[in-house]
Design an enzyme around this catalytic site. Structure first.
Site, PDB file in Angstrom:
ATOM      1  N   ILE A 286       0.864  -1.171   0.000  1.00 14.05           N
ATOM      2  CA  ILE A 286       0.000   0.000   0.000  1.00 14.05           C
ATOM      3  C   ILE A 286       0.906   1.228   0.000  1.00 14.05           C
ATOM      4  O   ILE A 286       2.086   1.138   0.343  1.00 14.05           O
ATOM      5  CB  ILE A 286      -0.982   0.030   1.205  1.00 14.05           C
ATOM      6  CG1 ILE A 286      -0.245  -0.111   2.543  1.00 14.05           C
ATOM      7  CG2 ILE A 286      -2.039  -1.040   1.081  1.00 14.05           C
ATOM      8  CD1 ILE A 286      -1.177  -0.056   3.757  1.00 14.05           C
ATOM      9  N   ASP A 287       0.363   2.371  -0.424  1.00 13.49           N
ATOM     10  CA  ASP A 287       1.170   3.578  -0.565  1.00 13.49           C
ATOM     11  C   ASP A 287       1.742   4.047   0.765  1.00 13.49           C
ATOM     12  O   ASP A 287       1.218   3.735   1.839  1.00 13.49           O
ATOM     13  CB  ASP A 287       0.326   4.720  -1.152  1.00 13.49           C
ATOM     14  CG  ASP A 287      -0.156   4.437  -2.560  1.00 13.49           C
ATOM     15  OD1 ASP A 287       0.474   3.595  -3.231  1.00 13.49           O
ATOM     16  OD2 ASP A 287      -1.147   5.052  -2.979  1.00 13.49           O
ATOM     17  N   LYS A 288       2.773   4.850   0.661  1.00  8.45           N
ATOM     18  CA  LYS A 288       3.433   5.421   1.840  1.00  8.45           C
ATOM     19  C   LYS A 288       2.445   6.095   2.784  1.00  8.45           C
ATOM     20  O   LYS A 288       2.510   5.932   4.002  1.00  8.45           O
ATOM     21  CB  LYS A 288       4.489   6.427   1.372  1.00  8.45           C
ATOM     22  CG  LYS A 288       5.184   7.194   2.488  1.00  8.45           C
ATOM     23  CD  LYS A 288       6.106   8.256   1.918  1.00  8.45           C
ATOM     24  CE  LYS A 288       6.725   9.104   3.010  1.00  8.45           C
ATOM     25  NZ  LYS A 288       7.517  10.233   2.464  1.00  8.45           N
TER      26      LYS A 288
END
Length: 304
Positions: A138-140
């Site tokens: 998942i994104d930062k």
């Protein structure tokens, strides 16, 4: 050594070369690109340039990327919010501002660094030395439930479940504006943006199948609280799909407005529910990552 070539378009005419490269090479950090510039690994129209060179329309840019040395990733004693753990896997609740795995220029402070300290040598190696144990990402700035594998057999089984779209993934998000429908589906392929290589986009020519189902949970007039169910897991899928409807996520300055009235750090997106068949027992398991504090406070503000 990898050779990457670009031709500067009119939109980026007059942009510093270091900024241009950061846009078209999102997998490399700005500091790493500046290092390559100093080492004269970047040329424009056949001549090496400095970081302050400003691109012109039609410039032929060549970037030489040295073969990556296998890095020595160091375990780091970073606290983990563990939702579940056994001898085969663990499910963690990832916080905001944490990169999932190391990459050029981001070798420290990642979830992998933390998991290596927690698990020692007991991590699957299928995804290579940079991504031990990592099944999906998942994104930062996206929070929530993430699956980590300790053993290769478990990793293969869960990767197959992911491929078959049988892993249950439910996200919570807040989007700009008032969605017309109470629920709906976006079925549109997602791939690299044809111009801005730092972004993803709906790309019918080169994109991969991407399906997002959404359901309205609460309306605030100027914003809508929704649940998203993923059939596929493309990079930035929910962010791209909701922006395509004219309702980008609050705080998403990449796919939405550069204005950020709620002072959010990145998009309001949380991976809340993760369900899968246990690779060893065959039992269905489901975990819920509670909404993070910033998300709860955002909902409180919107309700007022």
């Amino acid at each position: 050594m990898e050779i990457m070539k670009f031709v500067a378009d009119t939109e980026r005419s007059g942009v510093r070369i270091d900024r241009y490269l950061a846009d078209v090479c999102p997998d490399f950090s700005r500091s790493y690109l500046q290092k390559l510039l100093k080492e004269q690994m970047v040329s424009v129209n056949g001549k090496a340039v400095r970081a302050n060179y400003k691109t012109q329309t039609g410039d032929e840019i060549m970037l030489q990327v040295p073969d990556m040395q296998i890095p020595d990733i160091q375990p780091e004693d970073i606290a983990l919010d563990i939702l579940y753990e056994d001898e085969w896997l663990l499910v963690v609740n990832k916080p905001k501002d944490m990169v999932v795995h190391p990459s050029a220029g981001h070798m420290e402070g990642t979830l992998v660094n933390a998991v290596m300290a927690h698990c020692g040598e007991h991590l699957s190696g299928i995804n290579g030395v940079l991504r031990p144990g990592i099944v999906h990402r998942i994104d930062k700035d996206t929070t929530g439930a993430l699956l980590i594998c300790k053993e290769d057999g478990a990793h293969r089984d869960l990767a197959e479940q992911l491929k078959e779209h049988s892993i249950k993934r439910r996200y919570r998000a807040v989007v700009q504006g008032n969605l017309k429908e109470d629920e709906g589906t976006v079925d549109a392929p997602v791939g690299r943006h044809p111009i801005d290589r730092k972004k993803m986009a709906i790309n019918h020519k080169n994109g991969k199948e991407a399906v997002t189902h959404y359901k309205v949970l609460e309306r605030f007039g100027n914003a809508t609280y929704i649940e998203c169910r993923l059939e596929t897991g493309r990079t930035h899928q929910i962010r791209v799909h909701m922006a395509s409807l004219g309702h980008p996520l609050l705080g998403d300055t990449v796919y939405g407005s550069s204005k950020n009235p709620y002072h959010l750090q990145g998009q309001a997106l949380h991976a809340m529910i993760l369900g899968f068949r246990h690779p060893a027992t065959g039992e269905y398991m489901e975990f819920t990552a509670p909404l993070p504090e910033y998300f709860e406070k955002l909902l409180e503000k919107l309700r007022k």
